[in-house]
Design an enzyme around this catalytic site. Structure first.
Site, PDB file in Angstrom:
ATOM      1  N   ASP A  16       0.790  -1.093  -0.057  1.00 63.60           N
ATOM      2  CA  ASP A  16       0.224   0.049   0.063  1.00 63.60           C
ATOM      3  C   ASP A  16       1.013   1.229  -0.035  1.00 63.60           C
ATOM      4  O   ASP A  16       2.138   1.116   0.447  1.00 63.60           O
ATOM      5  CB  ASP A  16      -0.682  -0.146   1.279  1.00 63.60           C
ATOM      6  CG  ASP A  16      -1.507   1.314   1.661  1.00 63.60           C
ATOM      7  OD1 ASP A  16      -2.084   1.741   0.767  1.00 63.60           O
ATOM      8  OD2 ASP A  16      -1.397   1.733   2.820  1.00 63.60           O
ATOM      9  N   ASP A  18       0.007   5.194   1.095  1.00 60.79           N
ATOM     10  CA  ASP A  18      -0.219   5.891   2.255  1.00 60.79           C
ATOM     11  C   ASP A  18      -0.233   5.410   3.545  1.00 60.79           C
ATOM     12  O   ASP A  18      -1.039   4.313   3.722  1.00 60.79           O
ATOM     13  CB  ASP A  18      -1.656   6.696   2.109  1.00 60.79           C
ATOM     14  CG  ASP A  18      -1.619   7.827   1.325  1.00 60.79           C
ATOM     15  OD1 ASP A  18      -0.449   8.441   1.010  1.00 60.79           O
ATOM     16  OD2 ASP A  18      -2.741   8.384   1.153  1.00 60.79           O
TER      17      ASP A  18
END
EC number: 5.4.2.8
Length: 252
Positions: A16, A18
């Site tokens: 991922d 963020d």
């Protein structure tokens, strides 16, 4: 085989963006870059995020398509392998303008009726594979985002809004996924982060690791973190990601 130069070409590590590779909406650190460079010598690496490529370039750098083996924007609806674009999908073609207009009208009306500490701009961001909805607006500053995140944890603004959308449009076939600090994504059911895995099937990886910070139910890493095809690693911050990578892949 596309990755014969790797020490372990049958292992893929997906991240991922963020909260995992970078602080939310901020840029990648030099320490993280160096860690990923070491990791990439050993295994195949890629990222999968809900944002479009332009935002991922802002966070991960202008050479992002060369720095990762796989780049998955909008959960893999826009995808790159070794810098070359793969087939993409379109949310608006899937949903059609009539349903889309109903959805947007409801969202804007709902947002106008709720009390919030601040409002900025870009409450609905239209993307290729989804829409992103932010009650305070995506133009909020970093400090405003931090403040709103605390407010949202107390008042459950996003969670309540998602429930209202599910109730209003039960037959639209949509999934609502809370991610980041200030927004949530709306996309066709099945177009979550697991969507990107179809792009890697041809390589027949033996191990696919996934690192993400929103792995709880309702978070936008939940589906891929819990998918039987992946080995999930829940992290709290980019520093946490580096620590687990060093431990798991003996990078130091």
């Amino acid at each position: 085989m596309s990755f014969a130069n790797k020490q372990d070409p049958k292992t893929l590590v997906l991240f991922d963006v963020d909260g995992t590779l970078t602080p939310a909406r901020l840029t990648i650190s030099e320490e993280m870059k160096k860690t990923l460079e070491k990791l990439r010598e050993k295994v195949v690496i890629g990222f999968v995020g809900g944002s479009d490529l332009s935002k991922q370039v802002e966070q991960l750098g202008p050479n992002v398509l060369n720095d990762f083996d796989y780049c998955f924007s909008e959960n893999g609806l826009t995808a790159y392998k070794l810098g070359k674009e793969l087939a993409s999908q379109s949310f608006i073609n899937w949903i059609g303008n009539e349903k889309y207009n109903k959805l947007v009208k409801f969202i804007l009306r709902y947002l106008s009726d709720i009390d919030l500490p601040i409002r900025r701009g870009t409450f609905i961001e239209f993307r290729n594979g989804m829409i992103n909805v932010s009650p305070i607006g995506r133009n909020a500053s970093t400090q405003e985002r931090n403040d709103y995140e605390k407010f949202d944890k107390q008042h459950h603004i996003r969670e309540t809004m998602v429930e209202a959308l599910k109730k209003e449009f039960p037959d639209f076939g949509l999934t609502y996924s809370i991610g980041g600090q200030i927004s949530f994504d709306v996309f066709p059911t099945g177009w979550d982060k697991t969507y990107c895995l179809q792009h890697v099937e041809d390589e027949h990886f033996e191990n696919i690791h996934f690192f993400g910070d929103k792995s709880y139910k309702g978070g936008n890493d939940y589906e891929i973190y819990n998918d039987p095809r992946t080995i999930g690693h829940a992290v709290n911050s980019p520093d946490d990601t580096i620590r687990i990578l060093n431990e798991t892949f003996k990078l130091q």
